[in-house]
Design a protein around this motif. Structure first.
Motif, PDB file in Angstrom:
ATOM      1  N   VAL A 517       0.948  -0.826  -0.314  1.00 11.10           N
ATOM      2  CA  VAL A 517       0.440  -0.529  -0.167  1.00 11.10           C
ATOM      3  C   VAL A 517       1.167   1.069  -0.478  1.00 11.10           C
ATOM      4  CG1 VAL A 517      -2.077   1.578   0.856  1.00 11.10           C
ATOM      5  CG2 VAL A 517      -1.728  -1.212   1.348  1.00 11.10           C
ATOM      6  N   PHE A 518       0.900   2.054  -0.852  1.00  9.78           N
ATOM      7  CA  PHE A 518       1.695   3.276  -0.997  1.00  9.78           C
ATOM      8  C   PHE A 518       0.444   4.507  -1.471  1.00  9.78           C
ATOM      9  CE2 PHE A 518       3.348   0.050  -3.589  1.00  9.78           C
ATOM     10  CZ  PHE A 518       4.687  -0.055  -2.900  1.00  9.78           C
ATOM     11  N   ALA A 519       1.678   5.343  -0.454  1.00  9.71           N
ATOM     12  CA  ALA A 519       0.455   6.995  -0.851  1.00  9.71           C
ATOM     13  C   ALA A 519       1.537   7.775  -1.617  1.00  9.71           C
ATOM     14  CB  ALA A 519       0.974   7.550   0.448  1.00  9.71           C
ATOM     15  N   ALA A 520       0.535   8.820  -2.065  1.00 11.83           N
ATOM     16  CA  ALA A 520       1.476   9.671  -3.119  1.00 11.83           C
ATOM     17  C   ALA A 520       0.220  10.937  -3.047  1.00 11.83           C
ATOM     18  CB  ALA A 520       1.511   9.319  -4.418  1.00 11.83           C
ATOM     19  N   GLY A 521       1.394  12.008  -3.225  1.00 13.00           N
ATOM     20  CA  GLY A 521       0.811  13.941  -3.516  1.00 13.00           C
ATOM     21  C   GLY A 521       0.493  13.549  -2.098  1.00 13.00           C
ATOM     22  N   ASP A 522      -0.534  15.644  -1.949  1.00 14.60           N
ATOM     23  CA  ASP A 522      -0.595  16.015  -0.593  1.00 14.60           C
ATOM     24  C   ASP A 522      -0.638  14.681   0.522  1.00 14.60           C
ATOM     25  OD1 ASP A 522      -0.023  18.391  -2.190  1.00 14.60           O
ATOM     26  OD2 ASP A 522      -1.660  18.802  -2.467  1.00 14.60           O
TER      27      ASP A 522
END
Length: 552
Positions: A517-522
């Motif tokens: 599970v990844f996260a990107a941006g604001d």
């Protein structure tokens, strides 16, 4: 109805004939191509068109003409045909003049002569410009209509959903429009049925939810497959970039977006510091192009759905949607961006969508024509909105809590705001109360420097403050800071207390505390709040997804 026009201006007969020939061959079926030999002649044509309410889609003018240069002519043409796209034909020696005209007169594009072959050097540019013009002038006969009250929160939500998803509609206000009243009577609609959405060849939709409206319009609201390689949650710039790169590289990709593509950036009237767009690009246009690009590579877009849960399911992750639907994904990218913070002051709780708005789509500026408008915020989003709304409003007042606009806003925006005659900047000022019966009628301002308060009348308050990530649906397994921003990569290893990372290998750069599970941006902690950086993180996330899949 007469065709819209494309107007050319060039004193050289050979060049004038050539550009008109090429334009007629490509666009003659849709547009009337009109040749003129001077700026003065062209202005006479435009004056006549304005008197007859004729539409002009594009004006192409040579720069080097006697008596009046192309830039001088286009500056006057902008007044007579404010919605036409402006193109300057120029030699290489005049490129500095053309670049300056982008800022000075709103030039849309400049083309170097010669433009042969037109299939490579002329038509692609004009296709984009005329495509944008068509988007802005879809026509209203027989299309989608929305009937409601100006100060209805539900009407505002419906209009915002349609606008952000590039669905053209005609708004009919019951307070001012006799046709709206006639349609309400014909549908036998009572106040509880409003807004009334009239879709061609269907029964009227009465106060529809967004999901009902999306289904009626034929938008995809369910995922096609039971298993995907990559599920992107959120259609903000980071998510759209991941969808483009993921799908183009062969990953079976689905994007879940609950409102409309683009996130906060999608509401911007003009993103002027994004690479490759010298005049700037609207957030809606950028998002629209990105969605088309992602879909061309095979990515699925699921709209009007909210992701409400995520759980491990063997080697995959089960994504739960509102309404009970679910599917599995081998990897998940959280790119939900952030929302503007709600005003925590007396009187505002019941005024949302009734004069108090958090963010603003570019099209909402027209609703403020002739009024006094107040904006709260000092970041680029507030500056862009102030400039856009100032095109229509009588006066725009930008309320800034700090003692300097330059501390938080890009210089090019600050300079343009200070140069605008109808924009007032009030520093060290905040909104402490809202007033109104059924809709906003006034606000109370407090000057933090001198300690005074002032009541001012207004029907419009747009708020652009704070950044609130919506990450509560992730549950307790995905590590976040106290504000809800997702902690990723090496930062997971620096957390105090219990260690959220359980594997022997270190987490990948944008990986959350849940492997895969990844996260990107604001939405990601310590991310740079810019469109370009979000797009970069979206592309980077796909590279990391490939690495993760290779390890499992």
């Amino acid at each position: 109805m007469a065709k819209p026009a494309i107007l050319t201006v060039d004193d050289d007969p050979a060049v004038s004939q050539a550009i008109s020939r090429d334009l007629r061959r490509q666009y003659g079926a849709e547009f009337q191509i009109i040749r003129t030999a001077s700026g003065a002649e062209a202005l006479e044509v435009l004056t006549e068109f304005a008197l007859r309410d004729r539409q002009v889609g594009l004006i192409a003018s040579d720069q080097r003409m006697p008596e009046m240069t192309g830039v001088e002519f286009l500056e006057q043409a902008r007044v007579l045909a404010p919605e036409a796209k402006l193109v300057l034909l120029t030699a290489y020696a005049d490129t500095d003049v053309a670049i300056k005209a982008i800022n000075d007169i709103g030039l849309d594009y400049y083309l170097l002569k010669p433009w042969d072959p037109p299939e490579e050097r002329l038509y692609p540019v004009l296709d984009d410009l005329l495509g944008d013009w068509r988007e802005e002038h879809p026509g209203v006969e027989g299309g989608l209509r929305v009937v409601g009250h100006r100060w209805s929160e539900r009407s505002h939500d419906i209009k915002t959903f349609l606008t952000r998803n590039h669905i053209h509609y005609r708004w009919l206000d019951l307070e001012h429009d006799e046709e709206a009243q006639r349609l309400q009577g014909a549908a036998d609609a009572d106040p509880a049925d409003l807004p009334l959405v009239l879709v061609p060849d269907r029964e009227p939709l009465r106060a529809p939810s967004v999901i009902v409206l999306a289904d009626a319009l034929g938008l995809r609201t369910i995922a096609r497959q039971p298993l995907y390689d990559l599920c992107v949650v959120g259609g903000a710039p980071a998510g759209l970039a991941a969808a483009v790169y993921g799908a183009s590289e062969g990953l079976q990709t689905v994007v879940i977006e609950r409102e409309g593509p683009g996130g906060q950036a999608g509401q911007s009237a003009a993103i002027e510091n994004y690479l490759g767009f010298p005049k700037g690009v609207s957030g809606a246009d950028l998002a629209h192009r990105a969605v088309a690009q992602a879909q061309r590579f095979g990515a699925e877009m699921v709209l009007a759905r909210d992701v409400v849960g995520l759980e491990a399911s063997g080697p995959a992750r089960t994504v739960h949607l509102d309404g009970g639907a679910e599917f599995d994904a081998r990897t998940v990218l959280v790119a939900t961006g952030v929302s503007y913070r709600r005003l925590d002051a007396p009187g505002f709780e019941d005024l949302g969508g009734r004069g108090v708005y958090y963010g603003a789509t570019a099209s909402e500026a027209r609703s403020c024509e002739g009024d006094d408008v107040y904006l709260v915020g000092a970041a680029n989003s507030a500056g862009q909105a102030a400039l856009n709304i100032a095109r229509y409003a009588r006066r725009v007042v930008l309320l800034v809590r700090s003692d300097s606009l330059e501390k938080s806003m890009s210089r090019y925006l600050v300079e343009r705001i200070h140069a605008a005659d109808n924009i007032e900047v009030r520093l060290t000022t905040e909104v402490v109360a809202g007033h109104g019966d059924g809709h906003l009628e006034g606000i109370t301002l407090a000057d933090r420097t001198v300690g005074t308060k002032e009541d001012v009348g207004t029907n419009w308050l747009f708020v652009f403050i704070g950044a609130s990530p919506r990450t509560d649906w992730l549950g307790g397994d995905v590590a976040r800071d106290e504000r809800g921003f997702i902690i990723t990569g090496p930062d997971l290893m620096l957390m105090e207390g219990s260690q959220p990372w359980a594997l022997a290998r270190p987490p990948l750069a944008l990986e959350t505390s849940v492997p895969g599970v990844f996260a990107a941006g604001d939405v990601r902690l310590e991310s740079m709040k810019r469109v370009a950086s979000a797009v970069g993180e979206g592309g980077m996330a796909v590279h990391l997804v490939h690495r993760y899949l290779a390890m499992t």
